[in-house]
Design a protein around this motif. Structure first.
Motif: not given
Length: 390
Positions: A96-107
């Motif tokens: 997941x992109x969020x595993x590198x960029x946690x803020x991206x997991x929003x919404x």
């Protein structure tokens, strides 16, 4: 217009020179260059016209080292960075992109994978509020806005061209993994070692060699064929509420692409600067050795680049498109040499690609911007000439 065309073509490639001349005589070309490599060696290296697209009295001539903004042809360069990081074991395409960029997991974006970003399947091709040109140049602000954006479709379930947001998505992933901007990575790991005239973030010392973009009007006919956009495509671009308009309008108003500050920024979707030789040599290096330098991509990475990851109706471009991981593939929206070709056009004209089967790598840059997004008639005339030679 009639121009003096400079440069060389290898024996047998003379039709490419004729096609290049025809672009000036019949298709409104102002200043341009084309380079073709085959099996790691240049077989075409041509340039002509003026550096300024306006071409007025006193305009300086286009020279061999003249560079030009290549717009979305930058996306292929950006894709190569992510694939190189994967090749080195530093980036997992299935993470997941969020595993590198946690803020991206929003919404609802927690299931967006890195490969979805490369294949235009992330679901965030547009923004609820467009960025101003100055905001777009701020990587921290732009990344935060994209991270907060709700997807326009269930991520991974469909595809649509991420015209601007692709740059902030890929750029932020590279920053999170390497601590460097994507442009810094290109300079240190790709352009520097290979001696490429190619930048994502143009240094001040190179500003003076870059031509000025301008708009041209494509003629009504090309090679005897009437050039007409499909009605549904034209309607999508004309409708400000369409996803098409919103994706291309994610930066509003349109930035001044001749502004040195714009050229100096790192916008991996849109503001790469290259010579035709730099673009062609880049693609040659993906598929083989060039000038004694080791190839950039292993055969397995080339397979990833050109394995179909998205195809069919594009939610943004409206027409059918085909994408590998970060690269456009041969098809109706972007005809290349053949089914195994991979690369990327730039809106308005530029084109770079590689064709592993023939060993060909191609780079075309121009300062005369047409309205089209893909399949520019000038680039396509050159591609057809190369295909005819082969």
């Amino acid at each position: 217009m009639d121009v003096d065309v400079h440069g060389t073509v290898a024996e047998g490639f003379e039709p490419v020179r004729e096609a290049f001349l025809r672009n000036f005589r019949e298709l409104g070309e102002r200043g341009a260059a084309v380079t073709v490599y085959r099996d790691g060696r240049p077989v075409v290296d041509l340039w002509g016209g003026t550096r300024d697209a306006d071409g007025g009295a006193g305009s300086e001539p286009w020279e061999r080292g003249t560079a030009q903004i290549v717009r979305s042809a930058t996306k292929g360069v950006a894709a190569s960075v992510l694939l190189l990081l994967h090749q080195r074991g530093e980036l997992d395409l299935d993470a997941p992109v969020g595993s590198y960029w946690p803020e991206f997991k929003a919404r609802g974006k927690e299931r967006v994978l890195v490969r979805h970003v490369l294949a235009h399947r992330a679901g965030v091709p547009a923004l609820d509020r467009p960025l101003t040109p100055s905001e777009a140049l701020d990587p921290d602000l732009a990344a935060a806005v994209v991270a907060a954006q709700a997807p326009f479709w269930a991520p991974g379930e469909d595809h649509g061209y991420h015209a601007h947001t692709y740059g902030w998505l890929t750029g932020e992933l590279v920053r999170r993994v390497t601590g460097r901007s994507l442009g810094e990575f290109v300079a240190a790991e790709i352009a520097g070692p290979l001696g490429l005239d190619l930048w994502v973030g143009l240094p001040e010392a190179e500003q003076g060699r870059t031509g000025r973009l301008g708009r041209i009007e494509a003629p009504a006919t090309s090679g005897g064929l009437r050039v007409r956009p499909k009605r549904n495509v034209a309607e999508a671009y004309a409708d400000p509420a369409s996803l098409t308009s919103r994706a291309f309008g994610a930066v509003d108003p349109q930035p001044d692409e001749n502004d040195p500050a714009y050229r100096a920024a790192s916008l991996p979707a849109s503001n790469g600067v290259a010579t035709a030789g730099g673009l062609a040599r880049f693609y040659a290096s993906l598929i083989g050795e060039v000038g004694g330098a080791a190839r950039l991509f292993t055969p397995s990475t080339v397979a990833l680049a050109r394995a179909e990851a998205s195809s069919g109706p594009d939610r943004v471009l409206v027409v059918n498109t085909r994408f590998g991981l970060g690269f456009m593939l041969h098809g109706g929206a972007s005809p290349l040499l053949g089914p195994g070709s991979f690369g990327h056009p730039g809106r308005g004209g530029a084109l770079g690609f590689a064709d592993p089967e023939s060993g060909v790598a191609f780079g075309y840059v121009t300062n005369g911007m047409n309205k089209g997004v893909t399949a520019d008639p000038r680039a396509q005339g050159l591609v057809r000439a190369v295909k005819g030679v082969l």
